[in-house]
Design an enzyme around this catalytic site. Structure first.
Site, short mmCIF file in Angstrom:
data_model
loop_
_atom_site.label_atom_id
_atom_site.label_comp_id
_atom_site.label_asym_id
_atom_site.label_seq_id
_atom_site.Cartn_x
_atom_site.Cartn_y
_atom_site.Cartn_z
N ARG A 83 93.09 -2.61 13.39
CA ARG A 83 92.38 -2.90 14.65
C ARG A 83 92.33 -1.68 15.57
O ARG A 83 91.39 -1.53 16.35
CB ARG A 83 93.08 -4.05 15.38
CG ARG A 83 92.89 -5.40 14.73
CD ARG A 83 93.67 -6.46 15.47
NE ARG A 83 95.11 -6.19 15.45
CZ ARG A 83 96.02 -6.94 16.06
NH1 ARG A 83 95.64 -7.99 16.76
NH2 ARG A 83 97.31 -6.63 15.97
N LYS A 143 104.11 -10.51 0.07
CA LYS A 143 104.80 -11.73 0.45
C LYS A 143 104.97 -11.74 1.98
O LYS A 143 104.93 -10.67 2.59
CB LYS A 143 106.13 -11.85 -0.27
CG LYS A 143 107.30 -11.06 0.34
CD LYS A 143 108.58 -11.35 -0.40
CE LYS A 143 109.78 -10.73 0.28
NZ LYS A 143 110.26 -11.43 1.45
N HIS A 193 108.23 -6.03 -4.72
CA HIS A 193 108.69 -4.66 -4.99
C HIS A 193 109.93 -4.63 -5.89
O HIS A 193 110.20 -3.61 -6.52
CB HIS A 193 108.95 -3.92 -3.68
CG HIS A 193 110.16 -4.36 -2.93
ND1 HIS A 193 110.15 -5.41 -2.04
CD2 HIS A 193 111.45 -3.90 -2.94
CE1 HIS A 193 111.35 -5.57 -1.53
NE2 HIS A 193 112.17 -4.68 -2.05
N LYS A 244 111.26 -1.80 -9.55
CA LYS A 244 112.46 -0.97 -9.68
C LYS A 244 112.69 -0.58 -11.13
O LYS A 244 112.49 -1.38 -12.05
CB LYS A 244 113.68 -1.73 -9.13
CG LYS A 244 113.65 -1.93 -7.62
CD LYS A 244 114.88 -2.66 -7.14
CE LYS A 244 114.88 -2.80 -5.62
NZ LYS A 244 115.00 -1.50 -4.94
N GLU A 259 122.96 -7.60 1.79
CA GLU A 259 122.49 -6.65 2.79
C GLU A 259 123.51 -6.53 3.90
O GLU A 259 124.20 -7.51 4.24
CB GLU A 259 121.14 -7.11 3.37
CG GLU A 259 120.04 -7.22 2.33
CD GLU A 259 118.74 -7.72 2.95
OE1 GLU A 259 117.99 -6.88 3.49
OE2 GLU A 259 118.48 -8.93 2.90
N ASP A 262 113.00 -16.20 2.10
CA ASP A 262 112.85 -14.75 2.19
C ASP A 262 113.25 -14.05 0.90
O ASP A 262 112.66 -13.02 0.55
CB ASP A 262 113.71 -14.23 3.34
CG ASP A 262 113.46 -12.76 3.64
OD1 ASP A 262 112.29 -12.39 3.83
OD2 ASP A 262 114.44 -11.98 3.68
N HIS A 281 112.11 -12.79 -4.85
CA HIS A 281 112.84 -11.70 -5.51
C HIS A 281 113.84 -12.22 -6.55
O HIS A 281 113.84 -11.79 -7.71
CB HIS A 281 113.63 -10.89 -4.47
CG HIS A 281 112.77 -10.20 -3.46
ND1 HIS A 281 111.53 -9.70 -3.75
CD2 HIS A 281 112.99 -9.90 -2.15
CE1 HIS A 281 111.01 -9.13 -2.67
NE2 HIS A 281 111.88 -9.25 -1.70
N LYS A 283 122.68 -11.78 4.66
CA LYS A 283 122.61 -10.72 5.66
C LYS A 283 124.01 -10.43 6.21
O LYS A 283 124.89 -11.29 6.21
CB LYS A 283 121.71 -11.15 6.81
CG LYS A 283 120.28 -11.47 6.42
CD LYS A 283 119.49 -10.22 6.16
CE LYS A 283 118.02 -10.53 5.96
NZ LYS A 283 117.25 -9.30 5.66
#
Length: 482
Positions: free
Chosen positions: A51, A147, A177, A181, A215, A234, A239, A330
């Site tokens: 935009r 995604k 992704h 790998k 993570e 998520d 994944h 997380k």
């Protein structure tokens, strides 16, 4: 060992959302690395579309800054200038008519046309409709969609139907992704190019499998988005589901996109429902100076999980009786992604000193991509047959060169596969829908219930209840460490 670079044919790549975070952190720096590797022809075009109203020169300076910050290689000015000469920009209105005529004038006939939708899923239909309506995309064009591909089965079906109005399934590349790998792809090579493992790759010899994606970061800065998603949407539905499929799938008849994806789909459809006793949800709490999940999400009543662990069973002949344990979260102790296949112990020990431990194949996805196989050997020295377990290690950075520079990033590889027209490492529409069909009942049960996720300290390995998930089976989680 130096990787062999095979150039792709001439192409026009249009990146919608080119001023966004993903484009600047991953897509554009990845394309630069492929350019300096000699894989992208100097006649190619890379066109940013968003935009923001700006010209080619302004956007090129943004790309220069992105390459300097996220390129991961020293920017060679002549090469960078040559790469920037491929870059253009078109201000565009995804939901209106502004900019589409100019975009059409820039896309060249005869080149491969690829359109990367690095935008919110709510814009997929508008962009697809205008690409087709303005005659920009043709029967040989490809679209790449990021995604989240839906948030449940109903929305995934709706997105598939919307894209199918303008593009065939062979033209749609749903990117994950993790599948780009190097180690993930090597998993298929290890299984299907070596006789060593495949005869043992079944319930008769495999005790259990652990898949971990941990993570250290929380959700600060994206808490409002994550609070509507949670760990299962998520990470697990996409994944981790893909990693599970590659571990558990049957050998395809050929290394062909649809043959591989047919076998992955069979795994998803064979997954048994997960009961409440086989799943643990967690939510990180402040530990020391850090913030808690509810602070990061800015929602004190949130029941969204930042951690999930589950025991999964596959109802087929190969895996009946072998559990798969999945966990992701997380603000855990370390950032690591790995798959650990633990084989059964020998049925009888002939040694007086030391009991043989189970062999284990550990596939590291990050950091330090590689594999190691833990096997039993004799401990060196006199005094009897003492056994010790040692790893046979293959770290890609060491095996492929001093610094692993020849190993491309996942996005680099996947974008080049799009240009080649190779869908092997991309999800098919029926795969996505099958994954949601399995996941939806789990989410629905949580949303209908009143239980809050189990609290766990930031910097820990997750909630205590997750430890008991394995302890009751006389097993233990692998330690989370970098």
């Amino acid at each position: 060992m130096v990787s062999r670079v095979i150039p792709v044919e001439d192409f026009d790549l249009v990146i919608f959302g080119a001023t966004g975070d993903l484009a600047h952190r991953k897509i554009l720096p990845g394309l630069y690395r492929r350019f300096i590797a000699g894989q992208i022809p100097e006649t190619a075009q890379i066109i940013g579309a968003a935009r923001t109203r700006q010209d080619d020169a302004t956007f090129r300076e943004q790309v220069r800054a992105a390459v300097a910050e996220f390129g991961g290689v020293a920017a060679d000015e002549p090469q960078l200038d040559a790469f920037l000469s491929l870059i253009g920009y078109v201000p565009i209105d995804a939901t209106g008519e502004g900019g589409w005529s100019e975009l059409k004038s820039r896309v060249r006939p005869g080149a491969v046309h690829a359109f990367y939708f690095s935008v919110a899923p709510s814009l997929f239909g508008d962009i697809a409709q205008r690409l087709a309506g303005h005659g920009i995309a043709d029967a040989n064009s490809r679209i790449v969609v990021e995604k989240p591909f839906g948030r449940d089965l109903e929305s995934a079906r709706a997105l598939n139907a919307t894209l199918a109005q303008h593009f065939t399934e062979e033209q749609i590349y749903r990117i994950d992704h993790y599948l780009g790998k190097e180690t993930v792809q090597n998993l298929m090579a290890v299984r299907f190019a070596n006789i060593l493992f495949e005869p043992l790759w079944k319930a008769e010899y495999v005790d259990h499998v652990q898949i971990t994606v941990a993570e250290t970061v929380g959700v600060a800065g994206r808490g409002s988005y994550y609070d509507k998603s949670g760990a299962i949407r998520d990470m697990v539905q996409n994944h981790m589901m893909q990693l599970l499929c590659l571990i558990a799938m049957e050998p395809p008849y050929h290394f062909d996109p649809n043959a591989v994806r047919d076998e992955k789909l069979k795994v998803i459809r064979a997954l048994e429902p997960v009961g409440p006793d086989d799943i643990v949800r967690g939510q990180y709490q402040a530990n020391g100076d850090g913030t808690s999940y509810i602070e990061d999400a800015e929602n004190p009543d949130s029941r969204t999980e930042s951690y999930v662990a589950m025991k999964v069973r596959i109802a087929n002949w190969r895996w009946q009786g072998t559990p798969f344990y999945l966990r992701t979260g997380k603000k855990l102790r370390a950032r690591t992604s790995e798959i650990a296949i633990t084989f059964k112990e020998p049925p009888h020990s002939i040694f007086d000193e030391g009991v043989p431990k189970a062999d284990q194949l550990v596939i590291r996805l990050q950091p330090n991509e590689g594999m190691n196989l833990k096997v039993m050997i004799k401990e060196p020295g006199p005094g009897g047959m003492r056994l010790v377990q040692v790893p046979l290690d293959m770290t890609f950075a060491e095996a492929l060169g001093a610094d692993g520079a020849d190993v491309p990033d996942a996005y680099e590889r996947l974008i080049m596969d799009v240009i080649r027209g190779n869908q092997t490492l991309f999800m098919r529409g029926d795969e996505v829908e099958a994954a949601w069909a399995w996941t939806d009942p789990i989410i629905q049960a949580w949303e209908n219930g009143k239980a809050r996720p189990e609290p766990y300290d930031a910097g820990s390995s997750g909630p205590e209840e997750a430890l008991r998930l394995l302890h009751r089976d006389n097993r233990r989680w692998r330690e989370i460490r970098a």
